[in-house]
Design a protein around this motif. Structure first.
Motif, PDB file in Angstrom:
ATOM      1  N   ALA A  46      35.719  26.038  43.695  1.00 52.33           N
ATOM      2  CA  ALA A  46      36.831  26.158  44.271  1.00 52.33           C
ATOM      3  C   ALA A  46      38.168  26.417  43.458  1.00 52.33           C
ATOM      4  CB  ALA A  46      37.295  25.087  45.319  1.00 52.33           C
ATOM      5  N   ASP A  47      37.943  26.309  42.090  1.00 53.49           N
ATOM      6  CA  ASP A  47      39.203  26.325  41.054  1.00 53.49           C
ATOM      7  C   ASP A  47      39.013  27.622  40.362  1.00 53.49           C
ATOM      8  OD1 ASP A  47      40.476  23.962  42.083  1.00 53.49           O
ATOM      9  OD2 ASP A  47      39.377  22.898  40.774  1.00 53.49           O
ATOM     10  N   ASP A  48      37.955  28.454  40.651  1.00 56.38           N
ATOM     11  CA  ASP A  48      37.505  29.521  39.650  1.00 56.38           C
ATOM     12  C   ASP A  48      38.539  30.658  40.198  1.00 56.38           C
ATOM     13  OD1 ASP A  48      36.689  31.739  38.291  1.00 56.38           O
ATOM     14  OD2 ASP A  48      34.812  31.679  39.153  1.00 56.38           O
ATOM     15  N   PRO A  49      39.562  31.126  39.374  1.00 57.05           N
ATOM     16  CA  PRO A  49      40.308  32.035  39.716  1.00 57.05           C
ATOM     17  C   PRO A  49      39.611  33.582  40.152  1.00 57.05           C
ATOM     18  CG  PRO A  49      40.546  31.941  37.384  1.00 57.05           C
ATOM     19  CD  PRO A  49      39.736  30.782  37.843  1.00 57.05           C
ATOM     20  N   TYR A  50      38.383  33.753  39.542  1.00 55.89           N
ATOM     21  CA  TYR A  50      37.434  35.043  39.783  1.00 55.89           C
ATOM     22  C   TYR A  50      36.719  34.594  41.253  1.00 55.89           C
ATOM     23  CZ  TYR A  50      38.913  36.937  35.588  1.00 55.89           C
ATOM     24  OH  TYR A  50      39.769  37.584  34.494  1.00 55.89           O
TER      25      TYR A  50
ATOM     26  N   TYR B 201      47.402  42.092  33.313  1.00 55.89           N
ATOM     27  CA  TYR B 201      46.990  41.827  32.062  1.00 55.89           C
ATOM     28  C   TYR B 201      46.507  43.196  31.354  1.00 55.89           C
ATOM     29  CZ  TYR B 201      46.315  37.244  34.233  1.00 55.89           C
ATOM     30  OH  TYR B 201      46.422  35.877  34.573  1.00 55.89           O
ATOM     31  N   GLY B 202      46.753  43.165  30.194  1.00 51.61           N
ATOM     32  CA  GLY B 202      46.324  44.248  29.242  1.00 51.61           C
ATOM     33  C   GLY B 202      44.836  44.335  28.973  1.00 51.61           C
ATOM     34  N   MET B 203      44.062  43.321  28.925  1.00 48.32           N
ATOM     35  CA  MET B 203      42.847  43.390  29.026  1.00 48.32           C
ATOM     36  C   MET B 203      42.040  42.331  30.045  1.00 48.32           C
ATOM     37  SD  MET B 203      39.516  41.742  27.864  1.00 48.32           S
ATOM     38  CE  MET B 203      40.009  40.209  27.184  1.00 48.32           C
ATOM     39  N   ASP B 204      40.983  42.809  30.859  1.00 43.53           N
ATOM     40  CA  ASP B 204      40.521  41.878  32.043  1.00 43.53           C
ATOM     41  C   ASP B 204      39.266  42.310  32.351  1.00 43.53           C
ATOM     42  OD1 ASP B 204      40.018  40.400  34.272  1.00 43.53           O
ATOM     43  OD2 ASP B 204      41.812  41.269  35.525  1.00 43.53           O
ATOM     44  N   PHE B 205      38.344  41.479  32.108  1.00 43.06           N
ATOM     45  CA  PHE B 205      36.811  41.709  32.187  1.00 43.06           C
ATOM     46  C   PHE B 205      36.444  40.420  32.935  1.00 43.06           C
ATOM     47  CE2 PHE B 205      37.324  44.689  28.732  1.00 43.06           C
ATOM     48  CZ  PHE B 205      36.138  45.516  29.085  1.00 43.06           C
ATOM     49  N   PRO B 206      36.308  40.713  34.399  1.00 47.92           N
ATOM     50  CA  PRO B 206      35.941  39.733  35.079  1.00 47.92           C
ATOM     51  C   PRO B 206      34.334  39.315  35.116  1.00 47.92           C
ATOM     52  CG  PRO B 206      36.215  41.777  36.397  1.00 47.92           C
ATOM     53  CD  PRO B 206      36.549  42.076  35.095  1.00 47.92           C
ATOM     54  N   LEU B 207      33.471  40.401  34.783  1.00 44.97           N
ATOM     55  CA  LEU B 207      32.060  39.995  34.630  1.00 44.97           C
ATOM     56  C   LEU B 207      31.413  40.609  33.591  1.00 44.97           C
ATOM     57  CD1 LEU B 207      29.575  38.589  36.010  1.00 44.97           C
ATOM     58  CD2 LEU B 207      29.632  40.567  37.742  1.00 44.97           C
ATOM     59  N   VAL B 208      31.215  39.724  32.800  1.00 48.03           N
ATOM     60  CA  VAL B 208      30.008  40.090  31.578  1.00 48.03           C
ATOM     61  C   VAL B 208      28.735  39.062  31.558  1.00 48.03           C
ATOM     62  CG1 VAL B 208      29.746  40.434  29.254  1.00 48.03           C
ATOM     63  CG2 VAL B 208      32.116  40.875  30.280  1.00 48.03           C
TER      64      VAL B 208
END
Length: 725
Positions: A190-194, A314-321
């Motif tokens: 529940a606390d995961d921002p993504y 954000y200048g750099m944002d990778f939500p899923l690697v």
């Protein structure tokens, strides 16, 4: 489970190193420690079960150039206490590593304990330090009570595909990861921002980081030792501060099809941050900068003063690697070029509209370099074990605003210019398999690569978008306050390579021309490069003023070989000639990937359907175009040099410069370089050189004829230098 060696009793002298007055401190010193195997196993007990492992590990003492011998030392301490005046409980741990080599003779994938295929061998030398404190518990995610200082110093990393072959050396390796008043701990879903699930979160207002090294090539005759006969490639890395940091690691891996929300076991990372620039360097913070230059730190440039595009948090944002070991039962879906792909924040497109193309490289299928060892037969898709890296919806939406010239550690010039490259909507499928070395098909690295960056308009189609677009510009960042850039705006980039061999290719001899015969060699018999962008200019702050000059669309497909070759900084050269530089060459046999010469078995949908072409059009009237289509034949770029020149290096008083030059061989003249490209393999269409032919030259659909170039030898030079003061 592997058996553990019996534990030996400590004698009185060894016990004297254990201290329990204020916490617990332990120091371990020795000459060697070994382990048979270190495993990472996922999806145990299921059809997706897979394994990645390191084999025959050793810890040894080592000196500062890689000579093995003497003692290594590992020291650690653990302490539990409280912080005044609040009395909040705290936990602290320290770790120090001195004069230590960690090496493995093989790293492999698969469930077979007798697996013969390996990515190669490596060793990491040097010294390391770690100090970590957290309030309220070791992994307490509440508050901002975590602090860390971590560093590698005087370090080296060696990678070799086969013993006694050439190796790649990351020399003078420096790494740092420091933060205070941060957050490091376990969070619930529940606390995961993504919104992807529970994991380990790391938050900080600021992190000071560094990762830099000299990239060098060694012929491998003397083992993993630095003995001053290394050849130079480049110095590369980054250093400085990032802010507003969110990093999350989760126990999630890859997925079947496009169902990214239902992954298997593995490791997933989410990361986002901004960059500290020269206006934010309070409290000792360093501004962030990319570092590129000569090995040894002679002449280098720093791209600095990074800032996010307006409208982007954000200048750099990778939500899923996602990282996972791959077996034949796992089949991730392909990617859509021309439409969005499913991932965090995007439902993805159906990929059936005009201008959209569904692309895929069959996971686990290897046709070139070692088909027999993988059980591949014509028309089949087999389950070769490997590693998978999947990327969805990544963004690098920022630009540098300054270029700094550094010579021998001293800043000699500052320029209010930027070399801008932003990458929007980055998606990728990358599969890594062991094997492919021409001398031993069981060693080396084969890569399936499919990666793209796209600019979408409000209709979720490729189009113009400054704030969330891919741009490649040279910019004057102080022009009329906002700055202005010229180059390619709102671009789209696709790079695809099926069964791409990465080979540390031996060098024939040390003569200057001989150095181009080897190096870091990438070869794919089925590759595609597609670039679309609008050439023009724009103000930088919000692109409130822009000029669109020409729409450029080029697609090159066929066999492609790219090689980065070292230089010898010890060789004597005439005054003004390049000495410590990065060499390169490129060979291509162009055509249509649907042609029989380029066809491979398996479910690979990489071809464009239009073959190789170059098109120039009006930005708002794409039907008004000049098109060079159905391009076939050979072309090679040889004797390439990328060289940074310092002040006075070319001649007394000369300005600094970045020089890029090469020869261009066309048609039958390129035959030698094409045949050298396919060492250990075969050349589609035969060994004879093929004329470069443009079979369809047209203007707005009307055919104007064709162009044929049987052979040719050209030269090209590009030099960037500042204007006179």
């Amino acid at each position: 489970m592997l058996p553990l060696a019996a534990m030996e009793q400590l004698n009185e002298m060894e016990l004297s190193a254990v201290q329990a007055q204020d916490g617990l401190s332990v120091e371990w010193s020795g000459t060697m420690a070994t382990a048979d195997r270190l495993e990472w196993r996922t999806d145990t007990g299921t059809i997706n079960e897979s394994r990645f492992y390191l084999q025959d590990l050793e810890l040894q003492g080592v000196d500062n150039v890689g000579n093995v011998g003497g003692n290594f030392t590992i020291g650690t301490s653990l302490d539990v206490g409280s912080v005044s005046p609040t009395g909040a409980p705290s936990t602290g741990v320290t770790l120090s590593l001195s004069n230590m080599r960690l090496s493995t003779e093989a790293f492999k994938v698969g469930l077979d304990n007798n697996e013969t295929r390996s990515y190669g061998r490596f060793a990491l030398d040097g010294n390391g330090q770690l100090s970590y404190v957290n309030l309220g518990g070791f992994l307490n995610s509440g508050g901002n009570g975590a602090s860390m200082q971590a560093a590698l110093s005087d370090s080296r990393f060696f990678y070799q595909q086969r013993q006694n072959d050439p190796f790649l050396l990351f020399n003078n390796l420096e790494a740092r990861w420091n933060f205070v008043n941060g957050n490091l701990g376990i969070i619930a879903a529940a606390d995961d921002p993504y919104g992807m699930g529970a994991g380990l979160i790391h938050k900080a207002d600021r992190i000071d980081l560094r990762l830099e090294a000299d990239w060098q090539y060694d012929r491998g005759a003397n083992g993993f030792v630095v003995n001053n006969d290394e050849l130079s490639l480049l110095r590369f890395g980054w250093s400085g501060g990032v802010s507003d940091v969110d990093l999350i690691w989760r126990g999630r891996g890859i997925w079947d099809g496009n169902d990214w929300g239902n992954p298997s076991d593995g490791l997933t990372m989410s990361a986002r941050w901004n960059y500290i620039n020269s206006d934010d360097t309070a409290n000792g913070a360093e501004h962030f900068r990319w570092v590129l230059g000569e090995v040894g730190g002679g002449v280098q440039i720093e791209l600095s003063d990074w800032s996010a595009f307006a409208g982007n948090p954000y200048g750099m944002d990778f939500p899923l690697v996602a990282l996972d070991s791959l077996n034949g039962n796992q089949i991730p879906g392909g990617l859509c070029f021309g439409g969005s792909n499913a991932g965090p924040g995007s439902v993805g497109s159906a990929c059936g509209l005009a201008g959209q193309q569904s692309l895929d490289l069959a996971p686990g299928h290897i046709q070139y370099f070692d088909p027999a060892a993988n059980g591949t037969t014509a028309g089949s898709v087999t389950g070769a074990d490997g590693l998978a890296v999947l990327v969805r919806n990544g963004n690098l939406l920022s630009n540098s605003n300054a270029v700094r010239l550094v010579e021998n550690g001293t800043v000699t010039r500052d320029f209010n210019w930027g070399l801008i490259y932003s990458l929007a909507n980055i998606d990728g499928n990358i599969y890594l398999y062991p094997g492919g070395n021409p001398a031993d098909n069981n060693a080396g690295l084969i890569i399936d690569l499919l990666i793209m960056s796209q600019t979408f308009n409000a209709m979720d189609q490729q189009g113009m978008n400054w704030e969330q677009g891919s741009h490649f510009l040279i910019a004057d960042t102080e022009f009329e306050t906002d700055g202005v850039g010229i180059g390619f705006l709102s671009s789209n980039l696709l790079i695809g390579a099926n069964d791409m061999r990465f080979w540390l290719k031996p060098i024939d001899d040390l003569a200057p021309e001989g150095l181009y015969s080897g190096g870091l060699d990438l070869l794919s018999h089925q590759a595609r490069l597609n670039f679309r962008g609008t050439f023009g200019g724009s103000t930088l702050a919000a692109a409130n003023e822009s000029v669109e000059g020409l729409f450029f669309d080029t697609n090159l497909e066929g066999l492609i070989n790219l090689r980065f070759s070292p230089s010898d900084p010890a060789v004597s050269v005439p005054a003004g000639e390049p000495q410590n530089f990065l060499g390169y060459s490129l060979a291509m046999r162009l055509g249509d990937l649907n042609d029989p010469d380029f066809q491979v078995a398996g479910v690979n949908t990489l071809a464009s359907g239009s073959g190789s072409y170059i098109a120039l059009a009006e930005p708002n009237r794409r039907d008004v175009e000049i098109r060079l289509a159905d391009i076939r034949g050979d072309i090679a770029f040889t004797n390439g040099v990328v060289d940074l020149r310092g002040v006075g290096e070319i001649s007394p008083g000369s300005r600094p410069a970045l020089s890029i030059d090469n020869d261009i061989l066309i048609g039958q003249t390129a035959a030698g370089r094409l045949n050298d490209a396919v060492s250990g393999s075969s050349l589609p269409g035969g060994t004879a050189g093929q004329p470069l032919v443009i079979n369809d030259v047209s203007f707005s659909g009307d055919n104007l004829g064709k162009i044929a170039i049987p052979s040719g030898h050209w030269g090209a030079t590009l030099t960037l230098k500042p204007q006179l003061d």
